[in-house]
Write a protein that holds these residues in place. Sequence first.
Motif, PDB file in Angstrom:
ATOM      1  N   LEU A 184      11.084 -12.492  55.349  1.00 16.35           N
ATOM      2  CA  LEU A 184      11.942 -13.681  55.540  1.00 16.35           C
ATOM      3  C   LEU A 184      11.081 -14.933  55.663  1.00 16.35           C
ATOM      4  N   ARG A 185       9.976 -14.830  56.408  1.00 18.82           N
ATOM      5  CA  ARG A 185       9.107 -16.007  56.628  1.00 18.82           C
ATOM      6  C   ARG A 185       8.526 -16.471  55.282  1.00 18.82           C
ATOM      7  N   ALA A 186       8.184 -15.518  54.441  1.00 20.77           N
ATOM      8  CA  ALA A 186       7.640 -15.866  53.110  1.00 20.77           C
ATOM      9  C   ALA A 186       8.696 -16.600  52.279  1.00 20.77           C
ATOM     10  N   VAL A 187       9.958 -16.124  52.367  1.00 21.64           N
ATOM     11  CA  VAL A 187      11.052 -16.795  51.632  1.00 21.64           C
ATOM     12  C   VAL A 187      11.233 -18.216  52.139  1.00 21.64           C
ATOM     13  N   GLN A 188      11.272 -18.386  53.470  1.00 21.68           N
ATOM     14  CA  GLN A 188      11.494 -19.718  54.063  1.00 21.68           C
ATOM     15  C   GLN A 188      10.340 -20.654  53.736  1.00 21.68           C
ATOM     16  N   LYS A 189       9.141 -20.081  53.547  1.00 20.92           N
ATOM     17  CA  LYS A 189       7.955 -20.908  53.304  1.00 20.92           C
ATOM     18  C   LYS A 189       7.833 -21.251  51.816  1.00 20.92           C
ATOM     19  N   LYS A 190       8.134 -20.265  50.930  1.00 23.17           N
ATOM     20  CA  LYS A 190       7.759 -20.428  49.525  1.00 23.17           C
ATOM     21  C   LYS A 190       8.929 -20.644  48.566  1.00 23.17           C
ATOM     22  N   ALA A 191      10.131 -20.142  48.925  1.00 19.34           N
ATOM     23  CA  ALA A 191      11.247 -20.224  47.970  1.00 19.34           C
ATOM     24  C   ALA A 191      11.944 -21.578  48.072  1.00 19.34           C
ATOM     25  N   ILE A 192      12.673 -21.919  47.012  1.00 18.91           N
ATOM     26  CA  ILE A 192      13.449 -23.159  46.971  1.00 18.91           C
ATOM     27  C   ILE A 192      14.830 -22.874  47.548  1.00 18.91           C
ATOM     28  N   LYS A 193      15.210 -23.607  48.580  1.00 20.55           N
ATOM     29  CA  LYS A 193      16.512 -23.358  49.233  1.00 20.55           C
ATOM     30  C   LYS A 193      17.637 -23.592  48.215  1.00 20.55           C
ATOM     31  N   GLY A 194      18.596 -22.635  48.168  1.00 23.65           N
ATOM     32  CA  GLY A 194      19.727 -22.773  47.247  1.00 23.65           C
ATOM     33  C   GLY A 194      19.453 -22.244  45.851  1.00 23.65           C
ATOM     34  N   ASP A 195      18.244 -21.717  45.643  1.00 24.14           N
ATOM     35  CA  ASP A 195      17.866 -21.204  44.316  1.00 24.14           C
ATOM     36  C   ASP A 195      17.631 -19.692  44.389  1.00 24.14           C
ATOM     37  N   PRO A 196      18.678 -18.904  44.043  1.00 23.62           N
ATOM     38  CA  PRO A 196      18.566 -17.436  44.155  1.00 23.62           C
ATOM     39  C   PRO A 196      17.391 -16.848  43.392  1.00 23.62           C
ATOM     40  N   GLN A 197      17.111 -17.361  42.194  1.00 19.58           N
ATOM     41  CA  GLN A 197      16.006 -16.801  41.407  1.00 19.58           C
ATOM     42  C   GLN A 197      14.678 -16.994  42.119  1.00 19.58           C
ATOM     43  N   SER A 214      19.495 -18.404  49.991  1.00 17.60           N
ATOM     44  CA  SER A 214      19.742 -18.388  48.531  1.00 17.60           C
ATOM     45  C   SER A 214      20.967 -19.233  48.154  1.00 17.60           C
ATOM     46  N   GLY A 215      21.827 -19.518  49.151  1.00 22.72           N
ATOM     47  CA  GLY A 215      23.018 -20.331  48.891  1.00 22.72           C
ATOM     48  C   GLY A 215      24.206 -19.532  48.394  1.00 22.72           C
ATOM     49  N   LEU A 216      24.097 -18.204  48.455  1.00 21.59           N
ATOM     50  CA  LEU A 216      25.160 -17.345  47.905  1.00 21.59           C
ATOM     51  C   LEU A 216      26.100 -16.789  48.972  1.00 21.59           C
ATOM     52  N   GLN A 217      26.059 -17.341  50.175  1.00 21.06           N
ATOM     53  CA  GLN A 217      26.833 -16.760  51.273  1.00 21.06           C
ATOM     54  C   GLN A 217      28.328 -16.711  50.997  1.00 21.06           C
ATOM     55  N   ASP A 218      28.841 -17.607  50.142  1.00 24.48           N
ATOM     56  CA  ASP A 218      30.295 -17.597  49.881  1.00 24.48           C
ATOM     57  C   ASP A 218      30.711 -16.447  48.966  1.00 24.48           C
ATOM     58  N   LYS A 219      29.738 -15.797  48.314  1.00 23.16           N
ATOM     59  CA  LYS A 219      30.076 -14.687  47.396  1.00 23.16           C
ATOM     60  C   LYS A 219      29.793 -13.329  48.031  1.00 23.16           C
ATOM     61  N   ILE A 220      29.289 -13.364  49.262  1.00 28.25           N
ATOM     62  CA  ILE A 220      28.823 -12.128  49.892  1.00 28.25           C
ATOM     63  C   ILE A 220      29.479 -11.946  51.240  1.00 28.25           C
ATOM     64  N   CYS A 221      29.875 -10.695  51.535  1.00 26.59           N
ATOM     65  CA  CYS A 221      30.378 -10.360  52.863  1.00 26.59           C
ATOM     66  C   CYS A 221      29.535  -9.205  53.395  1.00 26.59           C
ATOM     67  N   LEU A 222      28.675  -9.492  54.349  1.00 30.33           N
ATOM     68  CA  LEU A 222      27.794  -8.472  54.943  1.00 30.33           C
ATOM     69  C   LEU A 222      28.509  -7.887  56.148  1.00 30.33           C
ATOM     70  N   VAL A 223      28.699  -6.579  56.145  1.00 30.96           N
ATOM     71  CA  VAL A 223      29.391  -5.904  57.252  1.00 30.96           C
ATOM     72  C   VAL A 223      28.422  -4.921  57.910  1.00 30.96           C
ATOM     73  N   GLU A 224      28.305  -4.994  59.207  1.00 32.45           N
ATOM     74  CA  GLU A 224      27.411  -4.092  59.938  1.00 32.45           C
ATOM     75  C   GLU A 224      28.175  -2.852  60.387  1.00 32.45           C
ATOM     76  N   GLY A 225      27.559  -1.709  60.177  1.00 36.21           N
ATOM     77  CA  GLY A 225      28.171  -0.457  60.627  1.00 36.21           C
ATOM     78  C   GLY A 225      27.758   0.699  59.751  1.00 36.21           C
ATOM     79  N   ALA A 226      28.398   1.845  59.979  1.00 41.55           N
ATOM     80  CA  ALA A 226      28.088   3.059  59.225  1.00 41.55           C
ATOM     81  C   ALA A 226      29.101   3.234  58.092  1.00 41.55           C
ATOM     82  N   SER A 227      28.617   3.706  56.941  1.00 38.14           N
ATOM     83  CA  SER A 227      29.505   3.855  55.779  1.00 38.14           C
ATOM     84  C   SER A 227      30.679   4.777  56.088  1.00 38.14           C
TER      85      SER A 227
END
Length: 214
Positions: free
Chosen positions: A10-23, A106-119
Amino acid sequence: TRSTRPQRLLRAVQKKAIKGDPQSVISTIDYFCRHSEWAMNVGDEKGVILDSVVCEVSPSTALELGTYCGYSTVRIARLLPPGTKLITLEFNPDYAAVARQIIEYSGLQDKICLVEGASGDLIPKMQELFGIKTFDFVFLDHWKDRYLPDIKLLEECQLLRKGSILLADNVICPGTPDYLEYVRNSPRYESKYFKSHLEYTKVEDGLEKSVFLG
Ligand SMILES: O=C(NC/C=C/[C@H]1O[C@@H](n2cnc(C(F)(F)F)c2)[C@H](O)[C@@H]1O)c1cc([N+](=O)[O-])cc(O)c1O
Ligand SMILES: [Mg+2]
């Protein structure tokens, strides 16, 4: 105490990636895992196969089992048509916390629903929680001994329809022998193996694509 590998990723992403750019988030994670620390993301080589299947299916409803840091979550969501949602299940709250931050970066939070728990607990609740009738696409990348019980549960809960596509990571390494035997021999599936390599290595691995025949 020492940070965890997901936290360092995560730290590498926050340091090196462009915010809002998934690629750029995807490329940063692949670079980090190739040059700093290996991590169990589907990776760039198998990721291209994943991309092609997602584009071919162009799902209205999609499920991912095993978010981990959110690498494949971002890979899949960046290709989804507007108005569609990817539901991703994660069991480990620490991994989920990292994934949420990577997904948001990545800016994709509106397309994703992360649910915590067991399948085993969450799959039977998909209809009531999300109004999902059936899944067009399922990506399996969680505990390898859960692939088979979980697709049987998806069948039982009538969450698959004629033409639903299952794509499973790691069918060679670490391997999912009981799952492979089932989808390759069951009359209810048409299965195909996409040969590749274990992420960031020369070891053989591959993805199994299985169509549910109803
Ligand atoms: O063990 C591997 N993956 C296991 C991945 C497991 C991930 O799936 C989550 N999960 C468990 N249940 C759920 C659900 F869905 F219930 F919520 C989600 C776990 O908390 C973990 O984040 C693996 C190992 C190697 N390797 O080379 O050793 C390479 C790979 O690509 C791998 O995927
Ligand atoms: Mg995997």
